[in-house]
Design a protein around this motif. Structure first.
Motif, PDB file in Angstrom:
ATOM      1  N   SER A  33      55.365  14.954  21.968  1.00  0.00           N
ATOM      2  CA  SER A  33      55.696  13.720  22.693  1.00  0.00           C
ATOM      3  C   SER A  33      54.439  12.840  22.734  1.00  0.00           C
ATOM      4  N   TRP A  34      54.651  11.525  22.503  1.00  0.00           N
ATOM      5  CA  TRP A  34      53.547  10.562  22.411  1.00  0.00           C
ATOM      6  C   TRP A  34      53.695   9.538  23.544  1.00  0.00           C
ATOM      7  N   TYR A  35      52.561   9.177  24.167  1.00  0.00           N
ATOM      8  CA  TYR A  35      52.544   8.245  25.306  1.00  0.00           C
ATOM      9  C   TYR A  35      51.494   7.176  24.991  1.00  0.00           C
ATOM     10  N   MET A  36      51.884   5.907  24.962  1.00  0.00           N
ATOM     11  CA  MET A  36      50.949   4.847  24.539  1.00  0.00           C
ATOM     12  C   MET A  36      50.802   3.731  25.563  1.00  0.00           C
ATOM     13  N   HIS A  37      49.777   2.876  25.324  1.00  0.00           N
ATOM     14  CA  HIS A  37      49.459   1.683  26.143  1.00  0.00           C
ATOM     15  C   HIS A  37      49.087   2.044  27.585  1.00  0.00           C
ATOM     16  N   LEU A  38      48.467   3.225  27.777  1.00  0.00           N
ATOM     17  CA  LEU A  38      48.145   3.707  29.132  1.00  0.00           C
ATOM     18  C   LEU A  38      46.971   2.927  29.720  1.00  0.00           C
ATOM     19  N   SER A  39      46.895   2.933  31.070  1.00  0.00           N
ATOM     20  CA  SER A  39      45.732   2.295  31.697  1.00  0.00           C
ATOM     21  C   SER A  39      44.679   3.355  32.033  1.00  0.00           C
ATOM     22  N   GLU A  40      45.120   4.588  32.223  1.00  0.00           N
ATOM     23  CA  GLU A  40      44.163   5.650  32.557  1.00  0.00           C
ATOM     24  C   GLU A  40      44.705   6.990  32.050  1.00  0.00           C
ATOM     25  N   ILE A  41      43.791   7.797  31.463  1.00  0.00           N
ATOM     26  CA  ILE A  41      44.181   9.125  30.970  1.00  0.00           C
ATOM     27  C   ILE A  41      43.630  10.175  31.938  1.00  0.00           C
ATOM     28  N   LYS A  42      44.490  11.083  32.386  1.00  0.00           N
ATOM     29  CA  LYS A  42      44.069  12.067  33.393  1.00  0.00           C
ATOM     30  C   LYS A  42      43.894  13.470  32.815  1.00  0.00           C
ATOM     31  N   VAL A  43      44.065  13.635  31.506  1.00  0.00           N
ATOM     32  CA  VAL A  43      43.920  14.959  30.872  1.00  0.00           C
ATOM     33  C   VAL A  43      42.951  14.859  29.693  1.00  0.00           C
TER      34      VAL A  43
END
Ligand SMILES: [Zn+2]
Length: 325
Positions: free
Chosen positions: A271-281
């Motif tokens: 699964s891919w997640y894009m255009h994030l404002s902050e990465i927590k991992v």
């Protein structure tokens, strides 16, 4: 016998057979009186002594009988007490056994629940093992027999005591099982949920789609283009959730994707997640299904706050909506 002429002597005539002469015996008068008296006295003495002896014998016999009676009474009392003890132990045991049956029933229900859960989610091998465990049984109606060996009261008491101890032990075991099974079931459900490799968890708070999977007009160029995922609108900073458990294989950023995360799931899907404002991992992290991994944003090639979400099967992009709940 008749009186003689002399005042202090008496003559006894002893008459024998007709042809024989009469025999005279002269005895003194006191002797004649003394002899019957002495005989009388000795006979009386004998009678008295016999009476006394028989009295003693009777009283000895009575004593013996009384003692034996007491012994028998004691034995009977002991037996009665033993029987009462046995009866009360049997009553206690039957009560405990009733209680155990009820609790076994409850455990059996829990086991059935666990069984149906495992049948639904678990591997067939494990389910087979469990069902073979619970199918162990015995049947009294089948052939039984053997030599009859009488059992002593004391053995029965010991047996009852042992049985009572066994019951206590079983009861303690059941306490433990009863306490553990629901927890195990809960853990199994959680584990199943968290290790599930299928990305089915909706990845954002918002469920409003702004762009679907498939061909569309590119928002930047206005030309036909293929959109390999879905766009879900939202507010900057909204939590982004892992759609399934897995391992972070990318947590970085580029010009087009902005800040993005890729999760590798155990069953081969990504699964891919894009255009994030902050990465927590970070890359290499293990994540659980539903875990917050990032904050929604507007980074990269994006026209506004949204999450671009993709599912990759093998090396092919697939429609995420066919997986998400
Ligand atoms: Zn998109």
């Amino acid at each position: 016998m008749r009186s003689a002429s002399l005042p202090h002597r008496m003559t006894l005539l002893v008459l024998r057979e007709a042809n024989q002469p009469v025999k005279q015996i002269q005895v003194s008068k006191p002797f004649v009186i003394a002899v019957p008296i002495a005989a009388l006295l000795s006979i009386s003495g004998l009678i008295i002594s016999l009476q006394m002896q028989s009295g003693h014998t009777i009283s000895r016999l009575e004593d013996t009988l009384r003692l034996q009676n007491l012994k028998f009474e004691a034995i009977v009392t002991d037996k009665n007490e033993a029987i009462e003890r046995l009866q009360s132990q049997v009553i206690t045991l039957s009560g405990q056994s009733k209680e155990l049956m009820d609790r076994m029933e409850r455990v059996s229900e829990l086991e059935a629940e666990l069984q149906s859960f495992i049948d639904k989610y678990g591997s067939k091998g494990d389910a087979g093992k469990l069902s073979s465990l619970s199918s162990l049984s015995w049947d009294e109606s089948l052939g039984r027999g053997g030599e009859f060996i009488a059992v002593h009261d004391q053995e029965i008491e010991e047996l009852a005591q042992e049985t009572s101890d066994d019951f206590l032990e079983i009861s303690a075991m059941l306490d433990e099982i009863e306490k553990n099974v629901p927890t195990t079931l809960q853990k199994a459900k959680q584990t199943q949920y968290s290790i599930s490799g299928t990305p089915s968890e909706w990845p954002t708070l918002s469920t409003r789609l702004t762009s679907n999977f498939g061909y569309r007009t590119d928002p930047f160029t206005g030309k036909a283009a293929f959109h390999a995922g879905i766009d879900i609108s939202g507010k900057i900073g909204d939590p982004v959730y892992a759609a399934a458990a897995g391992k972070i294989i990318a947590a970085e950023s580029n010009r087009s994707r902005g800040k993005y995360i890729i999760i590798q799931h155990p069953n081969g899907l990504q699964s891919w997640y894009m255009h994030l404002s902050e990465i927590k991992v970070s890359e290499g992290d293990a994540v659980k299904k539903g875990q917050t991994i990032a904050k929604l944003g507007n980074s990269g090639r994006s026209t506004g706050p949204h999450l671009h979400f993709e599912i990759v099967k093998g090396d092919k992009k697939v429609n995420p909506l066919s997986y998400l709940q």
